[in-house]
Scaffold this motif. Structure first.
Motif, PDB file in Angstrom:
ATOM      1  N   GLU A 128       0.869  -1.173  -0.114  1.00 22.69           N
ATOM      2  CA  GLU A 128      -0.008   0.299  -0.022  1.00 22.69           C
ATOM      3  C   GLU A 128       0.785   1.247   0.058  1.00 22.69           C
ATOM      4  O   GLU A 128       0.507   2.183  -0.896  1.00 22.69           O
ATOM      5  CB  GLU A 128      -0.891  -0.120   1.301  1.00 22.69           C
ATOM      6  N   ARG A 129       1.944   1.219   0.758  1.00 20.17           N
ATOM      7  CA  ARG A 129       2.911   2.452   0.701  1.00 20.17           C
ATOM      8  C   ARG A 129       3.453   2.494  -0.521  1.00 20.17           C
ATOM      9  O   ARG A 129       3.610   3.955  -1.180  1.00 20.17           O
ATOM     10  CB  ARG A 129       3.790   2.278   1.750  1.00 20.17           C
ATOM     11  N   ASP A 130       3.804   1.466  -1.427  1.00 21.31           N
ATOM     12  CA  ASP A 130       4.503   1.255  -2.737  1.00 21.31           C
ATOM     13  C   ASP A 130       3.549   2.067  -3.603  1.00 21.31           C
ATOM     14  O   ASP A 130       4.073   2.705  -4.668  1.00 21.31           O
ATOM     15  CB  ASP A 130       5.099   0.126  -2.857  1.00 21.31           C
ATOM     16  N   ASP A 131       2.399   1.731  -3.376  1.00 19.20           N
ATOM     17  CA  ASP A 131       1.087   2.244  -4.362  1.00 19.20           C
ATOM     18  C   ASP A 131       0.817   3.675  -3.782  1.00 19.20           C
ATOM     19  O   ASP A 131      -0.365   3.980  -4.484  1.00 19.20           O
ATOM     20  CB  ASP A 131       0.077   1.233  -4.225  1.00 19.20           C
ATOM     21  N   LYS A 132       1.590   4.367  -3.115  1.00 15.08           N
ATOM     22  CA  LYS A 132       1.125   5.562  -2.609  1.00 15.08           C
ATOM     23  C   LYS A 132      -0.383   5.625  -2.048  1.00 15.08           C
ATOM     24  O   LYS A 132      -0.886   6.718  -2.098  1.00 15.08           O
ATOM     25  CB  LYS A 132       1.229   6.625  -3.729  1.00 15.08           C
ATOM     26  N   MET A 133      -0.614   4.419  -1.245  1.00 11.08           N
ATOM     27  CA  MET A 133      -1.967   4.476  -0.763  1.00 11.08           C
ATOM     28  C   MET A 133      -1.992   4.560   0.887  1.00 11.08           C
ATOM     29  O   MET A 133      -3.053   4.509   1.470  1.00 11.08           O
ATOM     30  CB  MET A 133      -2.715   3.415  -1.003  1.00 11.08           C
ATOM     31  N   ALA A 134      -0.895   4.711   1.304  1.00 14.39           N
ATOM     32  CA  ALA A 134      -0.673   4.588   2.665  1.00 14.39           C
ATOM     33  C   ALA A 134      -1.703   5.921   3.511  1.00 14.39           C
ATOM     34  O   ALA A 134      -2.273   5.155   4.612  1.00 14.39           O
ATOM     35  CB  ALA A 134       0.724   4.803   3.044  1.00 14.39           C
ATOM     36  N   TYR A 159       0.167   4.451  15.407  1.00 15.42           N
ATOM     37  CA  TYR A 159       0.502   4.102  14.080  1.00 15.42           C
ATOM     38  C   TYR A 159       1.444   3.216  13.887  1.00 15.42           C
ATOM     39  O   TYR A 159       2.483   3.478  14.289  1.00 15.42           O
ATOM     40  CB  TYR A 159       0.785   5.561  13.582  1.00 15.42           C
ATOM     41  N   GLU A 160       1.124   2.120  13.405  1.00 14.83           N
ATOM     42  CA  GLU A 160       2.132   0.975  13.055  1.00 14.83           C
ATOM     43  C   GLU A 160       2.110   0.799  11.646  1.00 14.83           C
ATOM     44  O   GLU A 160       1.391  -0.084  11.301  1.00 14.83           O
ATOM     45  CB  GLU A 160       1.669  -0.143  13.921  1.00 14.83           C
ATOM     46  N   PRO A 161       2.959   1.148  10.845  1.00 12.30           N
ATOM     47  CA  PRO A 161       3.308   0.507   9.632  1.00 12.30           C
ATOM     48  C   PRO A 161       3.592  -0.873   9.433  1.00 12.30           C
ATOM     49  O   PRO A 161       4.358  -1.210  10.332  1.00 12.30           O
ATOM     50  CB  PRO A 161       4.473   1.476   8.943  1.00 12.30           C
ATOM     51  N   VAL A 162       2.676  -1.634   8.813  1.00 16.27           N
ATOM     52  CA  VAL A 162       2.749  -3.292   8.888  1.00 16.27           C
ATOM     53  C   VAL A 162       4.091  -3.648   8.569  1.00 16.27           C
ATOM     54  O   VAL A 162       4.738  -4.423   9.371  1.00 16.27           O
ATOM     55  CB  VAL A 162       1.927  -3.717   8.043  1.00 16.27           C
ATOM     56  N   TRP A 163       4.635  -2.990   7.704  1.00 19.91           N
ATOM     57  CA  TRP A 163       6.174  -3.460   7.176  1.00 19.91           C
ATOM     58  C   TRP A 163       7.353  -3.075   8.242  1.00 19.91           C
ATOM     59  O   TRP A 163       8.251  -3.650   8.302  1.00 19.91           O
ATOM     60  CB  TRP A 163       6.497  -2.763   5.848  1.00 19.91           C
ATOM     61  N   ALA A 164       6.864  -2.393   9.226  1.00 20.39           N
ATOM     62  CA  ALA A 164       7.958  -2.042  10.424  1.00 20.39           C
ATOM     63  C   ALA A 164       7.981  -2.874  11.413  1.00 20.39           C
ATOM     64  O   ALA A 164       8.632  -2.714  12.452  1.00 20.39           O
ATOM     65  CB  ALA A 164       7.847  -0.645  10.461  1.00 20.39           C
ATOM     66  N   ILE A 165       6.615  -3.741  11.656  1.00 25.98           N
ATOM     67  CA  ILE A 165       6.363  -4.420  12.553  1.00 25.98           C
ATOM     68  C   ILE A 165       7.422  -5.794  12.594  1.00 25.98           C
ATOM     69  O   ILE A 165       7.322  -6.525  11.644  1.00 25.98           O
ATOM     70  CB  ILE A 165       4.951  -5.018  12.836  1.00 25.98           C
ATOM     71  N   GLY A 166       8.286  -6.054  13.706  1.00 25.00           N
ATOM     72  CA  GLY A 166       9.070  -7.262  14.102  1.00 25.00           C
ATOM     73  C   GLY A 166      10.031  -7.249  12.850  1.00 25.00           C
ATOM     74  O   GLY A 166      10.522  -8.428  12.837  1.00 25.00           O
TER      75      GLY A 166
END
Ligand code: PGA
Length: 251
Positions: A128-134, A159-166
């Motif tokens: 979603e971030r790559d698609d500029k939809m974040a 706010y927890e970007p899924v790609w940053a979790i763990g």
């Protein structure tokens, strides 16, 4: 400033009890600390926390108080067992349990009805971030997950970007500041500038990056997963939050 520990489905009980005792032995005057513990631990740990400044919360709740919902736990049960808050809408539940924002809104309503504070998680995936939809994804989640009547004083947004979790990958300061700005403006529109709930960041927060995270003015704290499984690390994150608070308040 809020620093919350999200233990997820960790650790073994003996370790959990030791960690909770270590957390509770400290106190950070200006920091609200919440421990989101696995449900079976809430009673034994809340007994240990009695009289301390560490609050305990559940990691999910059902929208009903009672009923034929095998395996579920209600907000009423959490409150009766000593919880003062609940984490809702975590991406691991949205993803692995198919929770929709609509379901999360029902859970939020139930939790607020039981006088639990709610930390509501939002965040976009990498695609979603790559698609500029974040931004749109996060706004849609806020719109659909926060019930109309929810009092802002009882809400916290994570706010927890899924790609940053763990993953060990933390969002950049610019990414965090920009998304926190978007969330703050949504909340300002809804509640007015004087009633914006705290907005915390989550996703690979640790003792090394906490100070730089808290130097972002719109960051009101952190939701900490892996790093909350070590007492010294969690304490260092709380200390960084306290330092940032004092700097902001010019104390
Ligand atoms: P993490 O988890 O700190 O291990 O990335 C954060 C969370 O999922 O709340």
């Amino acid at each position: 400033m809020i620093v919350a520990a999200n233990w997820k489905m960790n650790p073994a009980f003996d370790h959990a009890a030791d960690l909770a005792t270590a957390f509770a032995s400290q106190s950070f005057a200006q920091i609200k600390r919440i421990l989101f513990a696995p449900h079976p631990y809430i009673v034994p740990i809340s007994i240990r926390l009695n009289g301390t400044t560490l609050e305990i919360g559940g990691q999910d709740c059902h929208f009903a108080d009672h009923g034929a919902f095998t395996g579920d736990v209600s907000a009423l049960m959490l409150r009766e067992c000593g919880a003062s808050s609940v984490l809702l809408g975590h991406s691991e539940r949205r993803d692995a349990h198919g929770e929709t924002s609509d379901m999360i809104a029902h859970k939020t309503t139930a939790a607020l009805a039981q006088n639990l504070d709610v930390m509501l998680c939002v965040g976009e995936t990498k695609a979603e971030r790559d698609d500029k939809m974040a931004e749109q994804v996060v706004i849609d989640q806020l719109q659909a997950s926060i019930p109309d009547h929810a009092p802002p004083s009882r809400l916290m947004i994570a706010y927890e970007p899924v790609w940053a979790i763990g993953t060990g990958v933390v969002a950049s300061s610019d990414e965090i500041a920009s998304m926190h700005g978007v969330i703050a403006s949504f909340l300002t529109d809804r509640y007015g500038a004087n009633h914006v709930p705290s907005i915390v960041y989550g996703g690979s927060v640790n003792a090394d990056n906490a100070a730089s995270l808290f130097s972002i003015p719109s960051v009101g704290g952190a939701l900490v997963g892996g790093a909350s499984l070590d007492a010294d690390t969690f304490s260092a994150i709380c200390a960084a939050a306290q330092d940032a608070y004092r700097l902001r308040a010019d104390l």
